[in-house]
Design a protein around this motif. Structure first.
Motif, mmCIF file in Angstrom:
data_model
loop_
_atom_site.group_PDB
_atom_site.id
_atom_site.type_symbol
_atom_site.label_atom_id
_atom_site.label_comp_id
_atom_site.label_asym_id
_atom_site.label_seq_id
_atom_site.Cartn_x
_atom_site.Cartn_y
_atom_site.Cartn_z
ATOM 1 N N UNK A 101 0.832 -1.212 0.000
ATOM 2 C CA UNK A 101 0.000 0.000 0.000
ATOM 3 C C UNK A 101 0.866 1.261 0.000
ATOM 4 N N UNK A 102 1.938 1.248 0.781
ATOM 5 C CA UNK A 102 2.838 2.399 0.829
ATOM 6 C C UNK A 102 3.422 2.679 -0.551
ATOM 7 N N UNK A 103 3.941 1.643 -1.205
ATOM 8 C CA UNK A 103 4.556 1.837 -2.518
ATOM 9 C C UNK A 103 3.522 2.223 -3.564
ATOM 10 N N UNK A 104 2.356 1.610 -3.517
ATOM 11 C CA UNK A 104 1.306 1.968 -4.483
ATOM 12 C C UNK A 104 0.925 3.431 -4.328
ATOM 13 N N UNK A 105 0.784 3.883 -3.086
ATOM 14 C CA UNK A 105 0.456 5.292 -2.845
ATOM 15 C C UNK A 105 1.562 6.214 -3.367
ATOM 16 N N UNK A 106 2.814 5.851 -3.111
ATOM 17 C CA UNK A 106 3.926 6.702 -3.536
ATOM 18 C C UNK A 106 4.055 6.753 -5.060
ATOM 19 N N UNK A 107 3.901 5.600 -5.718
ATOM 20 C CA UNK A 107 3.992 5.607 -7.180
ATOM 21 C C UNK A 107 2.765 6.263 -7.821
ATOM 22 N N UNK A 108 1.624 6.167 -7.158
ATOM 23 C CA UNK A 108 0.437 6.883 -7.643
ATOM 24 C C UNK A 108 0.663 8.386 -7.584
ATOM 25 N N UNK A 109 1.276 8.844 -6.515
ATOM 26 C CA UNK A 109 1.595 10.273 -6.380
ATOM 27 C C UNK A 109 2.552 10.717 -7.491
ATOM 28 N N UNK A 110 3.550 9.866 -7.805
ATOM 29 C CA UNK A 110 4.487 10.166 -8.894
ATOM 30 C C UNK A 110 3.749 10.240 -10.233
ATOM 31 N N UNK A 111 2.862 9.292 -10.476
ATOM 32 C CA UNK A 111 2.137 9.239 -11.750
ATOM 33 C C UNK A 111 1.200 10.435 -11.913
ATOM 34 N N UNK A 112 0.516 10.797 -10.834
ATOM 35 C CA UNK A 112 -0.407 11.932 -10.905
ATOM 36 C C UNK A 112 0.349 13.235 -11.184
ATOM 37 N N UNK A 113 1.500 13.407 -10.549
ATOM 38 C CA UNK A 113 2.283 14.624 -10.775
ATOM 39 C C UNK A 113 2.831 14.660 -12.205
ATOM 40 N N UNK A 114 3.308 13.519 -12.685
ATOM 41 C CA UNK A 114 3.808 13.450 -14.060
ATOM 42 C C UNK A 114 2.684 13.756 -15.046
ATOM 43 N N UNK A 115 1.476 13.281 -14.772
ATOM 44 C CA UNK A 115 0.336 13.545 -15.651
ATOM 45 C C UNK A 115 0.022 15.033 -15.710
ATOM 46 N N UNK A 116 0.053 15.703 -14.565
ATOM 47 C CA UNK A 116 -0.203 17.149 -14.548
ATOM 48 C C UNK A 116 0.829 17.891 -15.399
ATOM 49 N N UNK A 117 2.083 17.510 -15.281
ATOM 50 C CA UNK A 117 3.136 18.167 -16.060
ATOM 51 C C UNK A 117 2.986 17.876 -17.547
ATOM 52 N N UNK A 118 2.635 16.638 -17.871
ATOM 53 C CA UNK A 118 2.467 16.272 -19.280
ATOM 54 C C UNK A 118 1.338 17.066 -19.924
ATOM 55 N N UNK A 119 0.249 17.212 -19.199
ATOM 56 C CA UNK A 119 -0.880 17.978 -19.734
ATOM 57 C C UNK A 119 -0.522 19.454 -19.903
ATOM 58 N N UNK A 120 0.222 19.984 -18.944
ATOM 59 C CA UNK A 120 0.579 21.406 -19.024
ATOM 60 C C UNK A 120 1.570 21.695 -20.149
#
Length: 544
Positions: free
Chosen positions: A522-541
């Motif tokens: 759960x810890x790793x899934x949460x951390x990698x989800x946070x990485x993916x969400x931030x990367x998605x925001x940057x990609x869209x911008x």
């Protein structure tokens, strides 16, 4: 440790000595409930070699095939491919375990009869893994082992017992399950000289050297041009059990390594395995001599060995896109062709160490862009710019390309097709023939057409789904943390006797290990989800 167990241990130590095992600077003794027996320093040794085991004592596939009872029954099956190397050893262990007068009895009697791996969990304990990869994997493994036992093991071992003169002993699935667990918790990959693994090769070479060619002292080559002496020295890796060394427990900071001495130069015992103390270790009398089982995450440690390491630095999660789901996406046939063209990776291993260079890492940046990550090194037209977040992207490029392909829109597929057709047109103009685009060209065309945002959105969805599965099965990461804080005392004792602790609060070792494992997931899934969400925001911008 009771007197009965002490007697068994003494018989085992005598058995080791009779079989040529040399405990030069160590003892094998009881450790604790979780570890069982372990290897401990008894006094210093100048050469740093506290234990030596002749490899003729090792339980290997060759030993099974040479066994007077198992060999004749297993050889034909082995040659036909009905049994493999591992099953040979499992058959040997099951058979010897059931024999009344086995010469291996002192060794087999001292081996554990209970294990912490999920195969041995009660139904209640197995529910602690619900939502994790191990939950389904354990169900599938047990079903597979049951089928193997029914189809190949049960009748064969019963036949072997009859051949041995035992008409009464019955074989059970638990006997086979025990043999399976003994193998997976104790087996080592042993590098052996080829001639010791395939003795007929050595015999054929000796016959050749002793022949009438009059060149006994010359170095000859065989039909394949391989030097015959070199063939003898070639190393073959074989899985097997090495009694004595297999009692070493695991530690991330190992106190010793195991080595093979083919000539006897290091130990004075040719073709032996020995423990070698690491240079940093200065063993005190009574100190445990541990080895490392390798850099393994808790999923692998629990599945194979039945234990976990809290805050394991080698932890990882596995993310995959289900292949059966592709048929339901738009333009599935075209996408399947593209996935095949760039040899798509449908799953990826996300290790904890990747987070050290992610968006939220506190570690200093390096100039390299990391291994296996980032977009292709060039753009077809130069119109799609390299993302600013490239060095911080922790997800493997091969998996991202797979997700880009699955997430592509119809207009993006048209762009990819046009770009790849251009490769064939150029090839025809230059070489008067067509060629298939390379993997790199296909990946570059896909990135040129659709960028990262579609893939990252799909990745966010996969990670969210994984987190929901984990939490639906066993609650949140915080609830796991609270359980571990409440029941921390149960890590080291089988049964806490303290009057100050309510008996209802006791937690089995298996449940404790399950909670540690699933919380890490759960810890790793949460951390990698946070990485993916931030990367998605940057990609869209950035329009990627």
């Amino acid at each position: 440790m009771g007197s009965y167990e002490e007697t068994k241990l003494q018989l085992f130590l005598e058995w080791l000595k009779l079989n040529g095992v040399e405990l030069r600077g160590c003892n094998i003794k009881y450790s604790d409930f979780n570890k069982g027996l372990g290897v401990y320093s008894s006094h210093g040794v100048a050469d740093g070699i506290p234990l030596v085991v002749p490899l003729n004592l090792a339980i290997t596939p060759m030993r099974v095939l040479q066994d007077p009872i198992l060999g004749p029954e297993c050889s034909a099956m082995y040659e036909d491919g009905d049994v493999d190397d591992r099953l040979l050893i499992l058959l040997f262990l099951t058979f010897e375990y059931k024999r009344k007068n086995s010469s291996w009895k002192p060794y087999l009697d001292i081996l554990p009869t209970s294990f912490g791996s999920p195969l041995w969990f009660s139904d209640d304990e197995l529910l602690e893994l619900k939502g994790t990869t191990l939950f389904k994997a354990t169900e599938l493994q047990k079903k597979s082992l049951r089928s193997l036992y029914d189809e190949k093991v049960k009748n064969l071992v019963k036949k072997l017992l009859v051949l041995d003169g035992d008409l009464q002993s019955e074989v059970s699935f638990n006997d086979f399950l025990w043999a399976n667990s003994i193998f997976w918790t104790r087996a080592l990959s042993i590098p052996l000289p080829r001639a010791s693994v395939f003795p007929q090769v050595q015999e054929e070479q000796q016959n050749y050297m002793d022949g009438d060619n009059g060149k006994k002292n010359e170095v000859e080559s065989n039909a394949d041009g391989v030097n015959s002496y070199l063939v003898q020295e070639e190393t073959v890796w074989v899985e097997g059990l090495v009694p004595g060394i297999d009692f070493c427990n695991h530690d991330l900071k190992a106190a010793a390594t195991w080595e093979v001495d083919g000539t006897g130069a290091a130990t004075g015992v040719p073709l032996s395995m020995y423990l070698l103390s690491v240079e940093e270790a200065h063993h005190q009398i009574g100190e445990e001599i541990s080895i490392s089982y390798g850099n393994k995450g808790n999923e692998e440690l629990l599945y194979l060995y039945g234990f976990v390491t809290d805050n394991n630095p080698d932890d990882y999660i596995m993310i995959h896109y289900p292949a059966e789901a592709i048929k339901d996406v738009p333009s599935s046939e075209t996408k399947l062709q593209l996935l095949g063209a760039h040899k798509a990776e449908m799953r990826c291993l996300l290790s904890k160490s990747l987070l050290d260079r992610g968006f939220f890492s506190n570690k200093e940046e390096t100039d390299d862009k990391g291994e296996g990550t980032g977009v292709p090194d060039y753009s077809w037209s130069g119109q799609r710019k390299t993302p600013s977040y490239l060095k911080k992207l922790v997800f493997p490029e091969e998996f991202l390309t797979c997700l880009r392909t699955i997430a592509m829109r119809e207009d993006e597929i048209f762009v990819v097709t046009s770009l790849l057709q251009g490769v064939n047109t150029y090839s025809h103009a230059c070489y008067y023939g067509e060629r298939q685009p390379s993997d790199l060209e296909v990946r570059a065309a896909i990135w040129e057409a659709c960028g990262d945002s579609g893939a990252l959105q799909l990745l966010v969805d996969l990670l969210n789904t994984r987190m929901m599965d984990l939490e639906e099965g066993s609650g949140t990461e915080d609830s796991d943390t609270q359980l571990l804080e409440k029941y921390a005392y149960c890590k080291t004792t089988e049964d806490t006797k303290s009057n100050s602790i309510d008996k209802k609060q006791e937690l089995s070792r298996n449940k404790w290990a399950s909670i540690v494992y699933r919380r890490g997931q759960k810890q790793l899934t949460r951390q990698f989800l946070k990485e993916a969400e931030h990367a998605l925001q940057l990609a869209l911008s950035e329009g990627n």
